[in-house]
Design an enzyme around this catalytic site. Structure first.
Site, short mmCIF file in Angstrom:
data_model
loop_
_atom_site.label_atom_id
_atom_site.label_comp_id
_atom_site.label_asym_id
_atom_site.label_seq_id
_atom_site.Cartn_x
_atom_site.Cartn_y
_atom_site.Cartn_z
N GLY B 11 -67.57 -37.28 71.96
CA GLY B 11 -67.71 -38.71 72.20
C GLY B 11 -66.71 -39.16 73.25
N VAL B 23 -54.38 -34.94 85.45
CA VAL B 23 -54.56 -33.50 85.66
C VAL B 23 -54.70 -33.22 87.16
CG1 VAL B 23 -56.17 -31.56 85.35
CG2 VAL B 23 -55.56 -33.02 83.39
N ARG B 72 -73.37 -33.15 74.40
CA ARG B 72 -73.41 -32.09 73.39
C ARG B 72 -73.98 -30.84 74.05
NH1 ARG B 72 -76.47 -35.09 68.93
NH2 ARG B 72 -75.03 -36.80 68.46
N CYS B 73 -73.64 -29.68 73.50
CA CYS B 73 -74.11 -28.45 74.14
C CYS B 73 -74.33 -27.38 73.08
CB CYS B 73 -73.08 -27.98 75.17
SG CYS B 73 -73.58 -26.47 75.97
N GLY B 102 -62.30 -33.64 71.11
CA GLY B 102 -61.85 -33.68 69.73
C GLY B 102 -61.98 -32.33 69.04
N ASP B 103 -62.09 -32.39 67.75
CA ASP B 103 -62.21 -31.21 66.90
C ASP B 103 -63.21 -30.18 67.41
OD1 ASP B 103 -60.46 -31.27 64.89
OD2 ASP B 103 -61.94 -31.52 63.29
N THR B 126 -60.24 -39.02 71.66
CA THR B 126 -61.19 -39.56 70.69
C THR B 126 -60.63 -40.87 70.16
OG1 THR B 126 -61.98 -39.36 68.41
CG2 THR B 126 -60.13 -37.99 69.01
N ILE B 127 -61.49 -41.84 69.92
CA ILE B 127 -60.99 -43.12 69.42
C ILE B 127 -60.57 -43.04 67.95
CG2 ILE B 127 -62.36 -44.49 71.04
CD1 ILE B 127 -64.21 -45.17 68.66
N ASP B 128 -60.92 -41.94 67.27
CA ASP B 128 -60.77 -41.90 65.81
C ASP B 128 -59.35 -41.61 65.33
OD1 ASP B 128 -63.40 -42.54 65.21
OD2 ASP B 128 -64.05 -40.49 65.47
N ASP B 130 -57.96 -38.97 64.42
CA ASP B 130 -57.92 -38.12 63.24
C ASP B 130 -57.46 -36.70 63.55
OD1 ASP B 130 -60.12 -37.57 64.74
OD2 ASP B 130 -61.52 -37.49 63.07
N ARG B 172 -66.13 -42.22 60.55
CA ARG B 172 -67.04 -41.59 59.61
C ARG B 172 -66.27 -40.86 58.51
NH1 ARG B 172 -71.60 -39.05 63.15
NH2 ARG B 172 -71.13 -41.03 64.22
N GLU B 188 -58.52 -59.56 54.49
CA GLU B 188 -58.28 -59.76 53.07
C GLU B 188 -58.44 -58.45 52.30
OE1 GLU B 188 -59.32 -62.17 55.04
OE2 GLU B 188 -57.71 -63.53 54.47
#
Lengths: 323, 323, 323, 323
Positions: B11, B23, B72-73, B102-103, B126-128, B130, B172, B188
């Site tokens: 992503g 780079v 994707r590949c 990412g991962d 990655t924005i996540d 994680d 996710r 809240e």
């Protein structure tokens, strides 16, 4: 005129605070006491009516939403409710009322006016821009800018992945937001309630875009499109082109909020000022708008009967520019 | 080292362009030729590999997405695909490769490295947030800012109508975006996959907010929460409190786009620079991150095995501040 | 018409890219080849003229500045320079030219047209909104929004310290930006070239604001005000009220940049489209604008002779609302 | 602890409201009464001290500035003034005080504490990031984002005209804002007080950029650079290269305002919470910061003696990336 009440009703729209501020400041200028009625007709019935001070409208011109709040009010649909509203108006000695809202707001005002003869003027406050009698409604321009900022972000990710995105924008009955924002983001297609959507045509357009090696494709869908919302249309597209990587984003309520744009602040300021002037000049039971840059007056009865017409030139333009 | 390749995969995330730029510029500084590989592993297999010039990375630091694109590949999951990738690397005489993603990206790199012994370094894009081995991933801070700007707008309309809003954000498997953005918007309640969600508890919290005359309530829901997405949770809340006017907004893909924040641009610049330095120093088969403001190196095998842990202090903080 | 050239000239303005895109796409739609002329008249003389493709105008609608660039050009003031321009037009077989810019741009086009009879149409591209023959110039609305976002930030700090701020905005000869942005930010005073500025009056207004316990005060100053720029005026105020903590901010060039607003993108799209249509319909040697939401045509000779007049109603409005 | 006072002092910074909110909410959580002291030490002396309610801190987390306001206070430099402050603290029975500000704020607190032994904790609230004992000050990240958004706009117009821009950012004594924002906007040069500026070197760099056909060049200048502000440096550059079209923009006070970034809101929330915890744990007379993502405590005496050191790695990075 010694006392004027002001309220916001219906869905909130950016610029409502600027309009309230203009009403209040123009009252001060004319030595009139401005009263804020909270939550629209609900507060009129409940008697939530308070004198507004200079401080109340300091530093609000840039705030989204409405500090007088807004609410639905079923009781105003009953005679008893309207009687209570009338009693409160009399109790607070309000000589006139400025109602900021949309179709429903003006319908209520029109009935009330007929029954109780209280001077009302209405200001068009809705992001949908579907009101007859004004070129722009308060909040529409801000909503457009919110949409294009969001779609610009989506375009980033669409481009990075050569993807098709269907973006659903507000507009249950009208395509104003979809049409202008669609042109502004360079959408490959714009689907609106006012024109019939043919999925085959849409697919053909997308295929031609793919052939032209477009990096990404954006389709703007008004929530009230005849072919369904963005999710439904994505399904229909996928059925015809199973290998499309089509994604859907529903922009939702972010379209109602945010700091109002320059245009909306100036528009709201002009209209709020004109509302008090109109009450002072005994022009009542009408909506105040801006047509061709001039303040214009449309009787409530006419404003609620007609609908703003979509500029069909823009439809053609969208077609040509996505070519 | 005479030639280094760089690609983005998975992503997209804001700041990827800034990392590519760093780079490329660091290559120039070291008299290395930088090659752009388009669409990640797909371009590696297809041979979409081109020399990058100074102009290619001019004026991209502020752009969202990735100009090298991402995809994707599936072929890279096959030995044959990886062989082709290897052949292309040899053909273009690339001495090392920087993979931004990412991962999944690092898993691929790790396998490939084992099989073909090509020097790879990975950057966390990655924005996540994680990923194990870095305090921040490229894109996370921008996504947080996108979320809070959107929720600030929703707060406007929530306040105007005294409404409850459930806002679904990305995540996710992890609650990083939800937790920090939730604190930042003064939510809240914050519902995340890492902690069990009890609807009764949530309802109790909302009721107490209602008693405290809160103008509006915002619940942030990570898409992967154990109790479901925002729509499911809204349903469950309504079942217990039928008279709640609960609205749902799913922020969706706007979270991936947008001009990168200052933090992400500086982070990406540091990491892109460190990636080339690492290749030059023969540090390979690892992910480069920032831990306690220092550049840190985590072997791919470790980076993909572990997950970044959520700061539980922040969970407590969220609880206290919504009090 | 088989080939049309397009260029941008004078100060850049947000939306110029959107206008170029609309010209290019409308050309494609009509089977015309669009040519980009770089750096305005300079490129016309230097022969920097290139066929534009669909890709050149992909993803530019949201970008500030102009990808065709702009430059001053003294050679075009000479007959020799214009002859060279003409030769290049003939060499590239351009049948008509769209010039996007301001007063100076149209003056050049008008002279050139008289001498060489090349069909020109002009589009109003300037943030200043001072062109006769159009309600809005491309870039004006974006500049307004940039100003109000900046002043909203300044208002934060002004409020925190109960301070007076003088904010200088662009407008060497005209107060369009100052007037509308001043209303939109709720300025306590607006100083523009079109009206005489009396420091005593300004001071009286500020004193009255202080008495009304205003948290902060903002004065918007057009750079070309008759009493001087913001720094000069601050000096004059301090001489009369030595204990004022008056601060000055000159917004400067940020007003020229930024992603164009929704209004500017739609306006630029309409005008770019109308420019090609006009050339096709043999309407030339004129500026195309929008008056009362309709496309309008103003001969260059008239456009450069007259100036857009300031809406004096807005001046009164500003006065009333700062009350 | 039954009552805690909180105030903001010195220059305002985005996130101060979020910090106040966190103090107040953490007080509620611990059954402590929070008191707001208006305008910093001035309000402490004048007795402008009021109980804060949940409503006071509702909907402020996203607002720039400080709703408790800030002011300079000469009287606090006198023993008499401090005695009055002490009397007010006793009168309101405040058991501890949270002071949000910078160096000057903590110096005052340190003296006061020595004289009157009132428990104080300080939070670093300043956009300058120059405080010892914390990696980030509240407001710094927002200021960086404000700067890069402004410079991105300037880059648009710089690119359109192939121009050189010198942009002056805040930093009278320190280059933190200049250095990070310079990297984030891809500045061609960054001039800061911590390193000596040689105009010859700068000119050489610009000439090399011109040779590399850079579209535009941006130089970020900290206001306190040893070679002068942006205007002075522009003069010196023009003397050496008379034909440069160098423009200057001084960003000024927009850098202090604006809605706080995600990072600043979370940071301020953590610190406000930690401040109350520290008072409860009898940790006083110290500044609370975040070092390596952990809450850290620095005695006032140490915090005001030392200065945060610039990360010199970033200086090298800036050099390499502008290559």
């Amino acid at each position: 005129m010694k006392k004027i009440g002001v309220f916001t009703s219906g869905g909130d729209a950016p610029g409502m605070n600027a309009a309230i501020r203009a009403v209040v400041r123009t009252c001060f200028y004319n030595n009139i006491e401005p009263y804020g009625i909270y939550e629209g007709y609900k507060g009129l019935i409940a008697g939530e009516i308070y004198l507004l001070t200079s401080k109340d409208v300091g530093n609000v011109i840039q705030r989204g939403g409405t500090f007088l709040k807004s609410a639905r009010c079923k009781e105003f649909h009953t005679k008893k409710g309207r009687q209570q509203a009338y009693d409160n108006i009399k109790k607070h000695e309000l000589d006139g009322i400025v109602a900021i809202g949309g179709d429903g707001t003006f319908t209520g005002a029109n009935i009330f006016n007929r029954e109780f003869n209280i001077p009302f003027v209405g200001l068009p406050g809705t992001i949908d821009n579907d009101l007859f009698g004004t070129d722009y409604t308060i909040g529409y321009d801000t909503a457009l800018n919110t949409v294009i900022e969001a779609v610009d972000k989506i375009r980033d990710t669409a481009n990075s992945h050569n993807r098709l995105f269907l973006v659903e924008v507000m507009g249950r009955d009208a395509g104003f937001i979809a049409l202008r924002s669609g042109i502004a983001v360079g959408a490959e297609a714009i689907l609106i309630p006012e024109t019939q959507t043919y999925i085959n045509e849409l697919v053909a357009k997308l295929e031609s875009g793919t052939k032209n090696h477009k990096n990404s494709m954006i389709v703007i869908v008004a929530e009230g499109d005849d072919a369904g919302g963005a999710y439904e249309i994505a399904e229909q597209v996928k059925q015809k082109c199973p290998n499309y990587d089509a994604r859907v984003t529903v922009l939702g309520h972010i379209q109602r909020g945010g700091s109002p744009s320059a245009l909306d602040r100036v528009l709201a300021s002009r209209l709020g000022n004109a509302a008090v002037d109109a009450l002072l000049a005994n022009k009542t039971n009408l909506m105040i708008g801006v047509v061709n840059n001039q303040i214009s007056y449309t009787p409530f009865s006419k404003a609620i009967k007609h609908h703003q017409k979509l500029n069909t030139d823009l439809l053609d333009l969208a077609e040509i520019l996505s070519y």
